[in-house]
Scaffold this motif. Sequence first.
Motif, short mmCIF file in Angstrom:
data_model
loop_
_atom_site.label_atom_id
_atom_site.label_comp_id
_atom_site.label_asym_id
_atom_site.label_seq_id
_atom_site.Cartn_x
_atom_site.Cartn_y
_atom_site.Cartn_z
N PRO A 103 33.83 0.99 65.17
CA PRO A 103 33.06 2.22 64.89
C PRO A 103 33.73 3.49 65.36
CG PRO A 103 32.07 0.96 66.68
CD PRO A 103 33.12 0.09 66.07
N ASP A 104 34.72 3.36 66.26
CA ASP A 104 35.39 4.55 66.75
C ASP A 104 36.51 5.02 65.84
OD1 ASP A 104 33.77 4.65 68.98
OD2 ASP A 104 35.09 3.39 70.17
N TRP A 105 36.84 4.21 64.84
CA TRP A 105 37.87 4.63 63.89
C TRP A 105 37.42 5.88 63.14
CZ3 TRP A 105 39.13 -0.80 61.50
CH2 TRP A 105 39.93 -1.51 62.40
N SER A 106 38.39 6.66 62.72
CA SER A 106 38.07 7.87 61.96
C SER A 106 37.86 7.52 60.49
CB SER A 106 39.21 8.89 62.12
OG SER A 106 39.39 9.22 63.47
N ALA A 107 36.80 6.77 60.24
CA ALA A 107 36.54 6.32 58.88
C ALA A 107 35.05 6.31 58.60
CB ALA A 107 37.13 4.93 58.65
N SER A 108 34.71 6.54 57.34
CA SER A 108 33.32 6.49 56.92
C SER A 108 33.27 5.94 55.50
CB SER A 108 32.69 7.88 56.95
OG SER A 108 31.36 7.85 56.44
N PHE A 109 32.64 4.78 55.35
CA PHE A 109 32.45 4.20 54.03
C PHE A 109 30.97 4.00 53.79
CE2 PHE A 109 36.89 3.50 53.71
CZ PHE A 109 37.14 3.32 52.36
#
Length: 202
Positions: A103-109
């Motif tokens: 969840p800390d990754w810079s990603a949003s799907f």
Amino acid sequence: MTDDLRLAQFGQFTPEGTLQPGYGDHYVFFVGRDDVHSILLWLLTHETLALRLNMFGYDDEELNDAIVDLIGRPSIFVQGTLDRSQASGVHERKILLANQAEPDWSASFVVGQSTTHQISHTKGGVLSGLGIGFEGSTNWSASGEGTGVSLKADVANPAGFKAQNNTLLLSTNPVYLSRFSARLDAEHKIALQQQRDREART
């Protein structure tokens, strides 16, 4: 207008080996005659800053793996919007699971629909580090991309080769990139709100 050197390199994926002189800051490629799959893969594997994407489902393991790799690199922002009716596909699930794992990754799907609850049919994206956007009718599948097309006049396509009539437009035009990025953000926001509404009802 001066030919854009960022697009000139993609001539390697055409039968001619070069792009037609005078193309400017955008160029259209055709499934069945150009190696559209390799163009998409090159874009995804060379991005270093941010990818914004909206795809109406896809069935391409190699492109999917490239996006999952981007998600796993915290220095790269990855934003993806997928159509809700297609979200149960193998590759869609793989991307969603990869995103949820860290969840800390810079990603949003997110999966969703249009603002009027129709299919989210946009097929394109913007790669900010490369300064290149793409869109068109190309489905991310073997026949949608014409995967395996021969670029040599004296070499036949493999047995069973299939190619839909699809296009892939690449552009480095700054107005196009700005407007398309804003639209991808808006479609993502709509889908996020739809997801929150669904979660609130459960």
